[in-house]
Design an enzyme around this catalytic site. Sequence first.
Site, PDB file in Angstrom:
ATOM      1  N   ASP A  55       0.824  -1.212   0.000  1.00 15.62           N
ATOM      2  CA  ASP A  55       0.000   0.000   0.000  1.00 15.62           C
ATOM      3  C   ASP A  55       0.855   1.257   0.000  1.00 15.62           C
ATOM      4  O   ASP A  55       0.349   2.360  -0.168  1.00 15.62           O
ATOM      5  CB  ASP A  55      -0.998   0.003   1.168  1.00 15.62           C
ATOM      6  CG  ASP A  55      -0.329  -0.039   2.532  1.00 15.62           C
ATOM      7  OD1 ASP A  55       0.908  -0.132   2.605  1.00 15.62           O
ATOM      8  OD2 ASP A  55      -1.070   0.004   3.545  1.00 15.62           O
ATOM      9  N   SER A  56       2.178   1.092   0.123  1.00 18.69           N
ATOM     10  CA  SER A  56       3.095   2.226  -0.029  1.00 18.69           C
ATOM     11  C   SER A  56       3.049   2.795  -1.439  1.00 18.69           C
ATOM     12  O   SER A  56       3.600   3.869  -1.691  1.00 18.69           O
ATOM     13  CB  SER A  56       4.529   1.823   0.331  1.00 18.69           C
ATOM     14  OG  SER A  56       4.895   0.624  -0.333  1.00 18.69           O
ATOM     15  N   ASP A  94      -1.259  -5.987  -0.389  1.00 19.32           N
ATOM     16  CA  ASP A  94      -1.559  -5.288   0.867  1.00 19.32           C
ATOM     17  C   ASP A  94      -3.040  -4.912   0.910  1.00 19.32           C
ATOM     18  O   ASP A  94      -3.533  -4.234   0.002  1.00 19.32           O
ATOM     19  CB  ASP A  94      -0.730  -3.996   0.951  1.00 19.32           C
ATOM     20  CG  ASP A  94       0.252  -4.013   2.101  1.00 19.32           C
ATOM     21  OD1 ASP A  94       0.074  -4.812   3.036  1.00 19.32           O
ATOM     22  OD2 ASP A  94       1.204  -3.207   2.060  1.00 19.32           O
ATOM     23  N   LYS A 124      -1.840  -9.277   2.782  1.00 16.44           N
ATOM     24  CA  LYS A 124      -1.147  -8.877   4.018  1.00 16.44           C
ATOM     25  C   LYS A 124      -2.035  -7.939   4.821  1.00 16.44           C
ATOM     26  O   LYS A 124      -2.630  -7.011   4.266  1.00 16.44           O
ATOM     27  CB  LYS A 124       0.191  -8.197   3.710  1.00 16.44           C
ATOM     28  CG  LYS A 124       0.991  -7.844   4.979  1.00 16.44           C
ATOM     29  CD  LYS A 124       2.412  -7.423   4.657  1.00 16.44           C
ATOM     30  CE  LYS A 124       2.498  -6.022   4.096  1.00 16.44           C
ATOM     31  NZ  LYS A 124       2.077  -4.986   5.101  1.00 16.44           N
ATOM     32  N   GLU A 126      -2.137  -5.628   8.608  1.00 19.13           N
ATOM     33  CA  GLU A 126      -1.281  -5.023   9.623  1.00 19.13           C
ATOM     34  C   GLU A 126      -1.787  -5.290  11.035  1.00 19.13           C
ATOM     35  O   GLU A 126      -2.977  -5.191  11.305  1.00 19.13           O
ATOM     36  CB  GLU A 126      -1.189  -3.509   9.420  1.00 19.13           C
ATOM     37  CG  GLU A 126      -0.357  -3.092   8.228  1.00 19.13           C
ATOM     38  CD  GLU A 126      -0.108  -1.588   8.207  1.00 19.13           C
ATOM     39  OE1 GLU A 126      -0.501  -0.906   9.175  1.00 19.13           O
ATOM     40  OE2 GLU A 126       0.468  -1.105   7.229  1.00 19.13           O
ATOM     41  N   GLU A 192       8.725  -4.542  10.926  1.00 21.77           N
ATOM     42  CA  GLU A 192       9.160  -3.251  10.376  1.00 21.77           C
ATOM     43  C   GLU A 192       9.654  -2.306  11.465  1.00 21.77           C
ATOM     44  O   GLU A 192       8.958  -2.045  12.454  1.00 21.77           O
ATOM     45  CB  GLU A 192       8.017  -2.586   9.600  1.00 21.77           C
ATOM     46  CG  GLU A 192       8.416  -1.255   8.976  1.00 21.77           C
ATOM     47  CD  GLU A 192       7.434  -0.740   7.952  1.00 21.77           C
ATOM     48  OE1 GLU A 192       7.702   0.352   7.404  1.00 21.77           O
ATOM     49  OE2 GLU A 192       6.408  -1.402   7.692  1.00 21.77           O
TER      50      GLU A 192
END
Length: 333
Positions: A55-56, A94, A124, A126, A192
């Site tokens: 999602d970056s 993501d 993925k 979070e 991270e």
Amino acid sequence: SSPHHPPRRRHKKITSLTLSSKKRHSQKITMVTAYDYPSALHVDRAGIDILLVGDSVAMVELGYPTTQPLTMDEMLHHCRAVSRSTSRPLLVGDMPLGSYEVTSADAIRNAHRFVKEAGMDAVKLEGARHCDTMRKIVEGGVAVMGHVGLLPQAISTLGGFRAQGRTAARAREIVEDALRIQDAGAFAVVIECVPENVARVVTEELEVPSIGIGSGRYCDGQVLVYHDLLGMSSHPHHESFCPKFCKKYADVGNVISRALDEFREDVTGGVFPSEEYSPYKMSEGEKKKLEHLLMADKEERQRSKQEVNKKLLESDEYEVVGLYGQDKNGNNS
């Protein structure tokens, strides 16, 4: 095939079982975050194990200040592009903010969209606060990768992009979060921006592989963003987001800038295209035919050209004078 040209070796598709085997045999795992067809093609050819469509992309390619505004449709668009160019790496999408937090039913539906519509192998999520949702997604037939430490989607509650786990209490929470994610059925966990010793403990405690980013040497694998490791940060926008833990393996950004500068200079200077780059030719006979055809309606074309020039001239004068009688510098005319 010819003995002089042996068939190109087909790489075996990476799966979650491949990654588990690598951890058991102490073989490091490679992962790259990329967002589009040409980038993914390079990642595939390089033999990278996992390709994360992160999602970056919100910040790196779409110009958002954070990952939070990103939508499902935007993510799926990039995932589809990536899946069309790869065959070897495990593809992970993501799940963006808002796609899995509201209800488990929404989360399962969106996870299925990543697989069915976008060709991803896994998704993925979070943090450990959605372990029940992770479990249900796995039960629904979609593999899940977890994520602990710095959670970019949660920067509103974290107070910005800050390293995590620097106190003993917080480090213990991260270890517990990773174990809960594993218990929920995740096949791997991203760690991270935590201290190296904390990531080492998490990695040793987990049975599933850990993938580190900004978390030191002891994770089972490492991930970097394609644009960061290639040094595309010569662009001011990328530079503001390029993390200090990233090793630059190339200086692609400056190469791109130099190439674009040279192209501009060549075009404005009349150097490009030269005859070398003007490959399409007309025979002499066809050239003469064209001259005759053009002569037949030459006067009409000249009249049409004059009318167009007149309209363009009037348009230019209108722009200079301005709508309210001011010139382009804002002075009254």
